[in-house]
Each structure stands twice: as C-alpha cells, then as structure tokens.
Design an enzyme around this catalytic site. Structure first.
Site, PDB file in Angstrom:
ATOM      1  N   GLU A  54       3.893 124.522 -47.094  1.00 25.67           N
ATOM      2  CA  GLU A  54       2.953 123.443 -47.377  1.00 25.67           C
ATOM      3  C   GLU A  54       3.665 122.101 -47.499  1.00 25.67           C
ATOM      4  OE1 GLU A  54       1.488 127.148 -49.668  1.00 25.67           O
ATOM      5  OE2 GLU A  54       3.375 126.268 -48.982  1.00 25.67           O
ATOM      6  N   CYS A  77       1.823 128.445 -54.074  1.00 27.46           N
ATOM      7  CA  CYS A  77       2.393 128.798 -55.375  1.00 27.46           C
ATOM      8  C   CYS A  77       2.039 127.732 -56.412  1.00 27.46           C
ATOM      9  CB  CYS A  77       3.897 128.980 -55.275  1.00 27.46           C
ATOM     10  SG  CYS A  77       4.797 127.463 -54.905  1.00 27.46           S
ATOM     11  N   SER A 170      23.581 161.714 -27.237  1.00 24.50           N
ATOM     12  CA  SER A 170      22.364 161.002 -27.624  1.00 24.50           C
ATOM     13  C   SER A 170      22.271 159.603 -27.031  1.00 24.50           C
ATOM     14  CB  SER A 170      22.291 160.893 -29.156  1.00 24.50           C
ATOM     15  OG  SER A 170      23.406 160.176 -29.667  1.00 24.50           O
ATOM     16  N   LEU A 206      26.480 148.679 -36.525  1.00 17.63           N
ATOM     17  CA  LEU A 206      25.244 148.334 -37.243  1.00 17.63           C
ATOM     18  C   LEU A 206      25.030 146.827 -37.306  1.00 17.63           C
ATOM     19  CD1 LEU A 206      25.284 150.945 -40.168  1.00 17.63           C
ATOM     20  CD2 LEU A 206      24.141 151.111 -37.942  1.00 17.63           C
ATOM     21  N   SER A 305      15.608 163.727 -45.861  1.00 20.58           N
ATOM     22  CA  SER A 305      15.833 163.431 -47.274  1.00 20.58           C
ATOM     23  C   SER A 305      14.978 162.255 -47.732  1.00 20.58           C
ATOM     24  CB  SER A 305      17.312 163.128 -47.532  1.00 20.58           C
ATOM     25  OG  SER A 305      18.112 164.257 -47.280  1.00 20.58           O
TER      26      SER A 305
END
Length: 367
Positions: A54, A77, A170, A206, A305
């Site tokens: 804003e 806010c 894979s 990663l 898991s």
C-alpha cells in the site's frame, strides 16, 4: 462493473506474486490505486522489513490518491511491526474506498484494519477474488495461525508409480521442463528437506537454478539420525551461501556432530521416534526459526515418515508418461504402508496441469 473491479484486484494479485519467496515471514501483498477508471499507483511488498504494498502504491499515486479506490489482496495492517501501520497511511491519503480480497489471518490485524478504515469514513468492500487470494498466501496463513511452516511434499514418478528403476537409476524420469518447474518451486520456499539416503545416493547441491533469471537458494535441511552426512557433500561445497541444517537424534556420535558443525552446518538435536528424527518436533523447531515453508524432496522413506507424522500440507507430484515396471523398483512412498484402504489419506482440492514443452503433467492436492 463487477468485472472492472475484478480486473484491478487480479492486477493486485499479479503484483503480489512478484514477491514470492522474498517476503517471508510476511505475506504476499499487491496494491493498485485507481481514479476515474485509471491506475494512478501500484506496488507490492518486496521484502520483510521494507515498505508494504500500500505504501509503494500511495507514493506512486501522490496527490491522485485523494478520492481514489485502493485494491489490495490482503487487509492493510493496523499495527506496528517491522514497519508502520498501513491503515494510517491509507486514511491520511484520503482514499475513498478500499476493495480487500481477504481478511488478514494475523491476530494482530484480523478485521481491525478494516474497522479502522470504516471508522475513518472509508467504504470497504470485502471478498473480491477471495479464493485466489487465500491460495496465494496459504504459506503465510498456516505459519501465522500455527507457528509451523507450510510443508510441501514434491516428488516425480513414472506413470506406473516408480521413482527409480530396480537398479536405482532415477535421473531423469521427468522432462527438463518439469525439472525447471521444480527449481521454480525451490525459488519460492524457505527450506528444502531431504534424508541422509538422498545425500549419500545422489549427493545433491539443493540449489535453485533457473533459466532466465537468478534464483534464490533455500536453507538446506538433512534428516540424518546419526550424523553420517559427509563434510565433503555438495551441500557444503557448492557456491551457495544458503545455510545448512542437519537434524540428528541424541544417539548421533559427538564426533560426527562436531565435524558437521566445523563444516558449517547448524546441527539440531531432535527427539527420536523409532530411531529416526521426530518430524513433528523438527517442524516446530523450524517454525521457531521463522522458516515458514519447507519443500520435501526426499526419497520414499522420508516421504512416508512425513505423511505418517501428519506434517504434510500439500503434495506436488510430477508424472512422466513412462512405464518402468519392476517389483524392486521403488515408489514415492515407502515405509510399511497403510494396512487398510479406509485409513488411506485422501488428497483434496486436486488440480492436474500439463507441463508446457513436455509430455509430463503435475498433480497437486492438499492433505
């Protein structure tokens, strides 16, 4: 007329998306100011601690904000945080009316901002494009309401449900376009999580690697009960400055823990469940560190898991039209499995999207 308002709100949503992966732990917010049917100011929240959407839009509009209409995907806010309240700025700018897609789930706001605007004589319209706005900020909503990160389980498999061949090969089941999509997802999350098996088998960096722009690397997290992660693993030797967290159990040998710390990892000792790191406890710890989203990119055992622990919020499964076969070829969910079909977790709000420039498709759903 409704379509005109929707057009401006969708512009606010598009602006908000520009902040993906950059505003944590804050939400994604865009703002558009319109006067006499013309956009006179717009902006989006770019990073936590910097001006909100804003404020950017009001600065761009200047004097044109007086008597104008503000469109924003999230309630402004009304409290002091890292920055001043946006409601005060909106009121001082003499905005005439505000269209808000979604009430802010933050308990410090949660309707108070709307009431402040109304008390100042500003007309407030609530709920335009609400569903789209809610999905855009699903990460923030989960985190602000629970203190825990939003967890996405991402996997890639063949049409017959295999993530590798029986010999363990894979790379690569899905097409390059799907893998690039995976990097785009990495670019939007706070952390990527894998198990020690993935580190030993694949030795991934990663990191986020995008074709046409620089990506943001997320914190790398390894579930490693006994601290077996090699200090020569690529997560330590890549050029990325992103942090590394290794979660171990109290049974991890002290010398392993010290070696990981020396290599630059933050080691978190987490209670064990059946000899493994407690997923539930780890997720709580990550939330305390203001990690609002976690992308699980592990193998079948880690996936199993996470699902068994009940920490997964969303599943993203890339599927390639290939038939691998093989009794010993692994699937995306390992573990002992569910004994009864009546106990099988069901995905809800499912979407199926073809991946451009490939024959793959993406299945998304929520647990």
């Amino acid at each position: 007329m409704d379509e005109v308002h929707k057009t401006f709100m969708k512009r606010a949503l598009d602006l908000a998306r520009r902040g993906k992966g950059r505003t944590s732990p804050n939400p994604l917010v865009g703002a558009v100011i319109v006067k006499a049917g013309q956009v006179v100011g717009e902006g989006y929240h770019q990073k936590a601690g910097t001006p909100h959407a804003e404020i950017h839009a009001l600065h761009a509009a200047g004097e044109n904000a007086k008597g104008a209409t503000l469109y924003t995907n999230l309630e402004p806010c009304c409290h002091w945080g890292r920055t001043p309240p946006c409601t005060e700025a909106v009121i001082q700018a003499n905005i005439a009316q505000v269209y808000i897609a979604e009430v802010d789930p933050n308990p410090n706001v949660a309707g108070k901002g709307i009431r402040q605007l109304q008390a100042a004589g500003i007309t407030v319209h609530l709920g335009l494009c609400a569903e789209e706005a809610a999905r855009l900020n699903e990460i923030h909503t989960k985190y602000i309401q629970t203190g825990k990160p939003f967890v996405i389980l991402k996997t890639a498999m063949s049409l017959d449900g295999k993530i590798a061949t029986a010999s363990g090969e894979s790379q690569w089941i899905t097409a390059e376009a799907s893998r690039q999509c995976g990097h785009e997802i990495r670019d939007t999350v706070d952390a990527i999580l894998v198990g020690i098996g993935t580190v030993i088998r694949d030795n991934p960096a990663l990191t986020t690697r995008l074709r046409h722009r620089a990506g943001q690397d997320a914190t790398r997290i390894v579930l490693d009960s006994y601290g077996r992660t090699s200090t020569k693993a690529r997560i330590f030797n890549s050029e990325s400055s992103a942090g590394v967290i290794v979660a171990v159990t109290p049974d991890a040998p002290p010398q392993n823990v010290e070696a990981l710390k020396t290599a630059g990892a933050e080691v978190i000792i987490v209670p064990e469940v059946h000899g493994k790191v407690s997923f539930k406890h780890l997720i709580e710890v990550l939330g305390e560190r203001e990690i609002t989203s976690v992308l699980i990119e592990g193998g079948g055992e880690i996936n199993a898991s996470a699902i068994a622990a009940g920490v997964v919020d969303k599943v993203m499964c890339f599927v390639a039209p290939k038939l691998i076969g093989g009794r010993r070829a692994p699937g995306p969910i390992g573990g002992d499995g569910v004994p009864s079909l009546s106990d099988v977790p069901h995905l809800q709000r499912i979407s199926i999207t073809p991946i451009p420039d490939s024959e793959d498709f993406l299945i998304e759903g929520y647990l």
